[in-house]
Design a protein around this motif. Structure first.
Motif, PDB file in Angstrom:
ATOM      1  N   LYS A  34       0.862  -1.187   0.000  1.00  0.00           N
ATOM      2  CA  LYS A  34       0.000   0.000   0.000  1.00  0.00           C
ATOM      3  C   LYS A  34       0.897   1.235   0.000  1.00  0.00           C
ATOM      4  O   LYS A  34       1.040   1.909   1.018  1.00  0.00           O
ATOM      5  N   PRO A  35       1.528   1.545  -1.137  1.00  0.00           N
ATOM      6  CA  PRO A  35       2.513   2.627  -1.168  1.00  0.00           C
ATOM      7  C   PRO A  35       1.966   3.999  -0.775  1.00  0.00           C
ATOM      8  O   PRO A  35       2.724   4.866  -0.352  1.00  0.00           O
ATOM      9  N   GLY A  36       0.665   4.204  -0.869  1.00  0.00           N
ATOM     10  CA  GLY A  36       0.094   5.510  -0.534  1.00  0.00           C
ATOM     11  C   GLY A  36      -0.252   5.696   0.930  1.00  0.00           C
ATOM     12  O   GLY A  36      -0.649   6.793   1.331  1.00  0.00           O
ATOM     13  N   LEU A  37      -0.102   4.647   1.742  1.00  0.00           N
ATOM     14  CA  LEU A  37      -0.481   4.764   3.151  1.00  0.00           C
ATOM     15  C   LEU A  37       0.705   5.140   4.027  1.00  0.00           C
ATOM     16  O   LEU A  37       1.777   4.550   3.917  1.00  0.00           O
ATOM     17  N   ASN A  38       0.460   6.114   4.922  1.00  0.00           N
ATOM     18  CA  ASN A  38       1.493   6.436   5.906  1.00  0.00           C
ATOM     19  C   ASN A  38       1.480   5.361   6.993  1.00  0.00           C
ATOM     20  O   ASN A  38       0.646   4.447   6.979  1.00  0.00           O
ATOM     21  N   MET A  39       2.388   5.475   7.951  1.00  0.00           N
ATOM     22  CA  MET A  39       2.513   4.424   8.958  1.00  0.00           C
ATOM     23  C   MET A  39       1.239   4.248   9.788  1.00  0.00           C
ATOM     24  O   MET A  39       0.786   3.129  10.023  1.00  0.00           O
ATOM     25  N   LYS A  40       0.625   5.349  10.213  1.00  0.00           N
ATOM     26  CA  LYS A  40      -0.583   5.255  11.036  1.00  0.00           C
ATOM     27  C   LYS A  40      -1.713   4.572  10.264  1.00  0.00           C
ATOM     28  O   LYS A  40      -2.382   3.681  10.783  1.00  0.00           O
TER      29      LYS A  40
END
Length: 194
Positions: A34-40
């Protein structure tokens, strides 16, 4: 043939429920890309996956949270692999992590660090998830290998018996699963029976 499924890179409706159903159905390895998701947001996404299935997840990004969510599996893209020192790979292995990566040629495969457990190699067929991404050439795979090789690119249940896949250790499903999410489980069941 051993099967791996990779997440759709972007969010789709009922995705977590579909992932849980695939894992309930017997899928052994699921790659979270999921390259568009930040860590949170990645953590929030992963918390929706049943606890008993989290050890089957492979993290493409945010490797540092892998053990926190219950997995010891991480994936290195070709680019990440080039910038990861051998020492770091050795450290991950010493902590009993399963490491995977992606390559696009047999020559690239032959240069892989021995610390990788398996790699994706392809595209073997024209990609479903990336239209126009055509196979580069036939793959003359080595008989003896330290790192397992999984075919990727254009793999559908009907192609799993194709001679082009005969020397691979397994196959990776992405587009064939997510192009019709409502039938993802049926597609996986069909692939597994092949």
């Amino acid at each position: 043939m051993k099967l791996i499924v990779i997440s759709n890179p972007t969010s789709i409706p009922n995705e977590v429920a579909i992932i849980n159903a695939l894992l309930d159905e017997g899928l052994e390895i699921f790659h979270v890309r999921k390259p568009g998701l930040n860590m949170k947001d990645t953590i929030d996404f992963l918390l929706g996956i049943k606890t008993e299935h989290r050890e089957k997840l492979v993290m493409h990004d945010h490797h540092s949270i892998a053990s926190k969510i219950g997995t010891k599996r991480i994936h290195f893209s070709g680019e990440k692999r080039m910038y990861t020192p051998e020492h770091d790979l050795k450290q991950w292995r010493s902590k009993n992590y399963t490491l995977s990566t992606s390559v696009h040629s047999v020559e690239e495969y032959s240069e892989l660090s021995p610390h990788f457990h398996y790699t994706f190699l392809g595209p073997v067929f024209e990609s479903i998830s990336k239209p126009g991404y055509k196979p580069m050439h036939a793959f003359d795979l080595p008989e003896k290998r330290n790192t397992q090789i999984f075919a990727i690119g254009g793999i559908t249940p009907d192609k799993l018996n194709d001679a082009a896949l005969s020397k691979f250790d397994g196959a990776t499903l992405l587009g064939t699963i997510w192009q019709d999410p409502d039938n993802a489980i049926k597609t996986f069941q069909h692939a597994r029976r092949t």
